[in-house]
Scaffold this active site. Structure first.
Site, short mmCIF file in Angstrom:
data_model
loop_
_atom_site.label_atom_id
_atom_site.label_comp_id
_atom_site.label_asym_id
_atom_site.label_seq_id
_atom_site.Cartn_x
_atom_site.Cartn_y
_atom_site.Cartn_z
CG HIS A 4 -2.11 0.91 1.04
ND1 HIS A 4 -2.06 2.25 1.34
CD2 HIS A 4 -3.34 0.67 0.55
CE1 HIS A 4 -3.22 2.79 1.06
NE2 HIS A 4 -4.03 1.86 0.57
CD GLU A 41 -8.89 -3.83 -3.45
OE1 GLU A 41 -9.92 -4.30 -2.91
OE2 GLU A 41 -8.91 -2.92 -4.27
N1 CMC Z 1 4.02 -7.54 -4.61
C1 CMC Z 1 5.33 -7.58 -4.86
N2 CMC Z 1 6.14 -6.50 -4.78
C2 CMC Z 1 5.56 -5.34 -4.45
C3 CMC Z 1 4.18 -5.23 -4.18
C4 CMC Z 1 3.41 -6.40 -4.27
N3 CMC Z 1 2.11 -6.38 -4.02
N4 CMC Z 1 3.89 -3.95 -3.87
C5 CMC Z 1 5.04 -3.27 -3.96
N5 CMC Z 1 6.04 -4.11 -4.32
C6 CMC Z 1 7.43 -3.77 -4.51
C7 CMC Z 1 7.61 -3.00 -5.83
O1 CMC Z 1 7.82 -3.87 -6.91
C8 CMC Z 1 8.79 -2.14 -5.51
O2 CMC Z 1 9.96 -2.90 -5.68
P1 CMC Z 1 11.26 -2.25 -6.38
O3 CMC Z 1 11.66 -1.11 -5.49
O4 CMC Z 1 12.25 -3.38 -6.41
O5 CMC Z 1 10.82 -1.80 -7.74
C9 CMC Z 1 8.65 -1.84 -4.02
O6 CMC Z 1 7.84 -2.89 -3.48
C10 CMC Z 1 7.96 -0.52 -3.77
O7 CMC Z 1 6.79 -0.47 -4.53
P2 CMC Z 1 6.10 0.89 -4.99
O8 CMC Z 1 5.58 0.69 -6.38
O9 CMC Z 1 6.99 2.05 -4.74
O10 CMC Z 1 4.94 1.00 -4.00
P3 CMC Z 1 3.72 1.95 -4.19
O11 CMC Z 1 3.52 2.66 -2.94
O12 CMC Z 1 3.81 2.76 -5.42
O13 CMC Z 1 2.59 0.86 -4.49
C11 CMC Z 1 0.69 -0.42 -4.59
C12 CMC Z 1 1.46 0.66 -3.80
C13 CMC Z 1 -0.62 -0.69 -3.88
C14 CMC Z 1 0.42 0.12 -6.00
C15 CMC Z 1 1.57 -1.69 -4.67
O14 CMC Z 1 1.86 -2.17 -3.39
C16 CMC Z 1 0.92 -2.77 -5.52
O15 CMC Z 1 1.06 -2.76 -6.74
N6 CMC Z 1 0.18 -3.73 -4.87
C17 CMC Z 1 -0.52 -4.75 -5.62
C18 CMC Z 1 -1.84 -4.18 -6.15
C19 CMC Z 1 -2.87 -4.00 -5.05
O16 CMC Z 1 -3.02 -4.85 -4.17
N7 CMC Z 1 -3.59 -2.88 -5.15
C20 CMC Z 1 -4.65 -2.55 -4.19
C21 CMC Z 1 -4.22 -1.41 -3.29
S1 CMC Z 1 -5.27 -1.26 -1.86
C22 CMC Z 1 -6.73 -0.57 -2.52
C23 CMC Z 1 -6.70 0.88 -2.48
O17 CMC Z 1 -6.76 1.47 -1.39
O18 CMC Z 1 -6.67 1.46 -3.58
#
Ligand code: CMC
Length: 375
Positions: free
Chosen positions: A250, A308
């Site tokens: 998240h 989710e």
């Molecule tokens: N599985 C594997 N790796 C992950 C995940 C995950 N679910 N989430 C983040 N990472 C990794 C990501 O690949 C990155 O690695 P690196 O630095 O090596 O590239 C690192 O953790 C940091 O990720 P980020 O993209 O900077 O994190 P963010 O804050 O932009 O992303 C997120 C938040 C929700 C988009 C992400 O955690 C994600 O894609 N989760 C899976 C999709 C999901 O479950 N979405 C629903 C969110 S909750 C509903 C809502 O409130 O909207």
């Protein structure tokens, strides 16, 4: 400044507060775990729209007002039929039909908001039935909101237990700070555009898998794993391929999303009283394995369970197909979008941030050759 606005405070709100370090969600003063499992959906909607809980007579009037707005404009059904013929994804159809809610009505922010909240279950339910070759069922003004949504999708009045489980879900996801779809809605309405336009844009933002589109793939992963001993190899292989695990991580929470706890408890209650208990147990094992492997892979970034994962389990238990998981999120979140639009219209200014220009500056347009060249 981060180009993705991470950590930037872009507005103030009285509607909800997400404390990502402590894992707390406060909805208009109430902790989500105190409110969502017990309050009526209509009470929560009133709370967000009017900043206080209603007294019994206000609740009765509000419930009746919402129930009186459930019928779609006739053109809405034309869109649903055309979309069903094209097998359009339900979120696309919700966006198209939401836009039609302003048809034949005078623009009015509160009126628009109430109409959207009331009609979203009708749109999703009627579309799903038409797409599956069934006739939409007439709206029932006598049913509470959550029960009415189940009736619109499944065609029959639900048990009190199913309605309560869905009501807990809708309340849990009703609002969540300045998430992407809410921000999109506030930006649109900050131009003094109308609330239906803002809600239509928010539906588009919610659709993406990084926001509201994750629960379908989260459940697919549980089914793909199938048995507890496959959890580790399947999840390891996904992470080796660089895939993200849906339902984990998240932008704000650095600990477990408190909404996951509320929904896990609701799902546990629901599954233990006649659901597929083995699926619930498998999901718990998948969650534990995913958390262990995420910690192993990303020790520097705390990735925990988000809303989710248990959304998927609860909505599946209620009989929703995964294609309706994100539209059902919208049925709950439209309350938050509406309340944020009203707050923005009351208190906000035009939202117009700046961009850092990183493109070239030294190009010249050659009027003779109509080509550009660098100096
Ligand atoms: N599985 C594997 N790796 C992950 C995940 C995950 N679910 N989430 C983040 N990472 C990794 C990501 O690949 C990155 O690695 P690196 O630095 O090596 O590239 C690192 O953790 C940091 O990720 P980020 O993209 O900077 O994190 P963010 O804050 O932009 O992303 C997120 C938040 C929700 C988009 C992400 O955690 C994600 O894609 N989760 C899976 C999709 C999901 O479950 N979405 C629903 C969110 S909750 C509903 C809502 O409130 O909207």
């Amino acid at each position: 400044m981060a180009a993705d606005l991470e950590g930037v405070v872009a507005t103030s709100t009285r509607l909800s507060h997400v404390d990502g370090e402590a894992g707390r969600l406060t909805i208009a003063g109430y902790a989500v775990e105190d409110l969502a499992p017990y309050a009526r959906f209509e009470e929560v909607a009133f709370l967000l729209l009017y900043a206080r809980l209603p007294d019994p007579s206000e609740l009765a009037r509000f419930t009746q007002d919402l129930a009186g707005r459930r019928a779609l404009p006739r053109a809405g059904f034309d869109v649903l039929r055309a979309a069903a013929a094209a097998q359009a994804p339900p979120m696309d159809v919700l966006r198209m039909a939401a836009a039609l809610l302003s048809l034949g009505r005078q623009e009015n922010p509160l009126d628009d908001a109430l109409t959207a909240i009331a009609c979203f279950p009708t749109i999703v339910g009627a579309y799903w039935r038409v797409r599956n070759g069934e006739a939409p069922v007439p709206v029932r003004p006598d049913l509470p909101h959550a029960a009415h949504y189940l009736q619109q999708v499944f065609g029959a009045e639900p048990s009190a237990e199913r309605a309560r489980a869905l009501e807990t879900y809708l309340n849990t996801v009703c609002d969540h700070g300045l998430n992407a779809s809410t921000f999109a809605a506030r930006v649109i309405v900050s131009t003094r555009s109308d609330v239906i336009s803002a809600i239509t844009g928010a539906v588009g933002a919610l659709k993406g898998p990084l926001h509201g589109g994750a629960p379908g793939p989260a459940l697919d992963m549980v089914f793909e794993i199938g048995t507890p001993e496959r959890a580790e190899p399947v999840i390891r292989a996904k992470l080796d391929r660089g895939e993200r695990l849906m339902g984990f991580g998240h932008r704000i929470y650095r600990v477990r999303d408190p909404r996951a706890d509320v929904l896990a408890q609701a799902a546990q209650r629901f599954y233990s009283s006649g659901g597929d208990q083995s699926l619930y147990e498998l999901a718990q094992q998948v969650e534990a394995t995913a958390l262990r492997l995420l910690r192993e892979r990303k020790p520097e970034r705390r990735l925990d369970t988000n809303v989710e994962f248990y959304t998927a389990l609860l909505l599946h238990g209620l009989g929703f197909p995964s294609a309706l998981f994100t539209p059902t999120f919208a049925v709950g979140r439209v309350v938050g979008w509406s309340a944020h639009c009203l707050e923005q219209l009351r208190e906000g200014r035009l939202i117009r941030p700046q961009s850092a220009y990183v493109g070239p500056t030294d190009l010249h347009y050659d009027r003779g050759t109509r080509h550009t060249r660098s100096q």
